[in-house]
Design an enzyme around this catalytic site. Structure first.
Site, PDB file in Angstrom:
ATOM      1  N   LYS A 136      -7.725   1.546  -2.475  1.00  0.00           N
ATOM      2  CA  LYS A 136      -7.306   1.120  -1.133  1.00  0.00           C
ATOM      3  C   LYS A 136      -7.344   2.279  -0.136  1.00  0.00           C
ATOM      4  O   LYS A 136      -7.865   2.139   0.974  1.00  0.00           O
ATOM      5  CB  LYS A 136      -5.882   0.538  -1.199  1.00  0.00           C
ATOM      6  CG  LYS A 136      -5.250   0.198   0.164  1.00  0.00           C
ATOM      7  CD  LYS A 136      -6.002  -0.920   0.886  1.00  0.00           C
ATOM      8  CE  LYS A 136      -5.431  -1.192   2.277  1.00  0.00           C
ATOM      9  NZ  LYS A 136      -4.128  -1.847   2.251  1.00  0.00           N
TER      10      LYS A 136
ATOM     11  N   LYS B 163      -0.518   5.023   8.632  1.00  0.00           N
ATOM     12  CA  LYS B 163       0.165   5.173   7.339  1.00  0.00           C
ATOM     13  C   LYS B 163      -0.840   5.327   6.203  1.00  0.00           C
ATOM     14  O   LYS B 163      -0.730   6.232   5.363  1.00  0.00           O
ATOM     15  CB  LYS B 163       1.045   3.955   7.079  1.00  0.00           C
ATOM     16  CG  LYS B 163       1.587   3.857   5.657  1.00  0.00           C
ATOM     17  CD  LYS B 163       2.025   2.450   5.332  1.00  0.00           C
ATOM     18  CE  LYS B 163       2.137   2.252   3.835  1.00  0.00           C
ATOM     19  NZ  LYS B 163       2.413   0.857   3.464  1.00  0.00           N
TER      20      LYS B 163
ATOM     21  N   THR C 183       0.867  -1.180   0.000  1.00  0.00           N
ATOM     22  CA  THR C 183       0.000   0.000   0.000  1.00  0.00           C
ATOM     23  C   THR C 183       0.900   1.225   0.000  1.00  0.00           C
ATOM     24  O   THR C 183       1.598   1.491   0.982  1.00  0.00           O
ATOM     25  CB  THR C 183      -0.917   0.022   1.233  1.00  0.00           C
ATOM     26  OG1 THR C 183      -1.776  -1.123   1.193  1.00  0.00           O
ATOM     27  CG2 THR C 183      -1.766   1.281   1.253  1.00  0.00           C
TER      28      THR C 183
END
Length: 308
Positions: A171, A246, A96
């Protein structure tokens, strides 16, 4: 048909994913900088490679699962995976990372004569182990079609979201929803506690009403109502709070770059960054309920002290 896969990054997510490929009959050459991760993967049938480049040299498909965009771009550099791989190799990045970094990785792969896909995942460690991940993929349709048989071994669903970087876009949008909803669910439980309503009563109502969501019914932030949630394991991840911080940071960067009015997403990024820094680093992201509860107690005490 057996595929030779190079799997780079064999940590909490990559290790189980690689093991599932082995169990499905594929040959997996693995590399990780952490010896214990490499040893665990080898115990599950992954063949040890001395370097990432060595793993990629004979692979049909190269899968990367790395912490950040800088790691992906470094490995995709002039002397890295792209140079080591045979012409036309398919690269699938399941990390990611920032959308811009992902698009840069696609461009580098194309310039080196390879095909590529960004395919970040949702489902956490439990999903990686069970082979029930959801993959969000970006890149050419032909690359997605070639990767899909491998993705179906590691997950239960794979969605082709569009061109290069579209998987990463999906995502971070998904995880912005998840982060905001977990905070909302946690605040609701803390409010219920202050009103004398039991956790179970709130769960029984909200899980069957309009408050129903994944953060409540699968990853419930309080012990009891959902036995399998991390709250029943002292908030052992799961999906660790720093990873949520994050992902929300990536979403916040995209929000600012796009000029999007997303107050809740930006605030969620701030709250998770603080939680990860102030004691939540080794906790599941649902552990933020503890921070909300502690802050609520501090506020209540301050208000009592200010009462004449």
């Amino acid at each position: 048909m057996t595929t030779t896969v190079a799997f780079i990054g064999l940590g909490h997510m990559g290790g189980p994913m690689a093991a599932n490929l082995v169990r499905a009959g594929h040959r997996v050459l693995g590399h990780d900088l952490v010896e214990s991760a490499l040893a665990d993967a080898a115990a599950n049938g992954v063949e040890r490679a001395a370097s990432a480049a060595e793993a990629a040299a004979t692979a049909d498909v190269v899968i990367t699962m790395l912490p950040a965009g800088r790691h992906v771009l470094s490995l995709y550099g002039p002397e890295g995976l792209l140079a080591a791989a045979r012409p036309g190799t398919l690269f699938v990045d399941c990390s990611t990372i920032d959308v811009a970094d992902s698009r840069a990785a696609h461009a580098a792969a194309s310039a080196a004569g390879h095909r590529s896909l960004d395919a970040p995942v949702s489902g956490g460690v439990v999903g990686a182990e069970a082979g029930t991940l959801t993959f969000m993929a970006g890149g050419e349709q032909a690359a997605f079609a070639e990767a899909e048989p491998l993705l179906s071994v590691m997950g239960k669903k794979a969605v082709h979201c569009g061109a290069a970087g579209a998987g990463q876009a999906a995502k971070i949008c998904n995880n912005m929803i998840l982060g905001v909803s977990m905070i909302a669910v946690s605040e609701a439980f803390v409010l219920a506690e202050s009103l004398g309503l039991s956790d179970q009563a709130l769960f029984d109502v909200a899980s069957a009403a309009s408050g129903q969501c994944w953060a409540l019914t699968v990853n419930c932030p309080v012990p009891g109502p959902v036995p399998g949630s991390p709250a029943n394991r002292d908030y052992r991840p799961g999906f660790a709070a720093p990873l949520m911080a994050k992902d929300l940071g990536l979403a916040a960067n995209a929000v600012r770059a796009g000029g999007v009015d997303a107050e809740l997403g930006l605030r969620a990024a701030e709250l998770y960054a603080k939680f990860a820094e102030d004691g939540g680093a080794d906790q599941d992201f649902s552990g933020i309920v503890r921070a909300i509860r502690a802050a609520s107690a501090t506020t209540a005490d301050a208000e009592k002290g200010a009462t004449p």
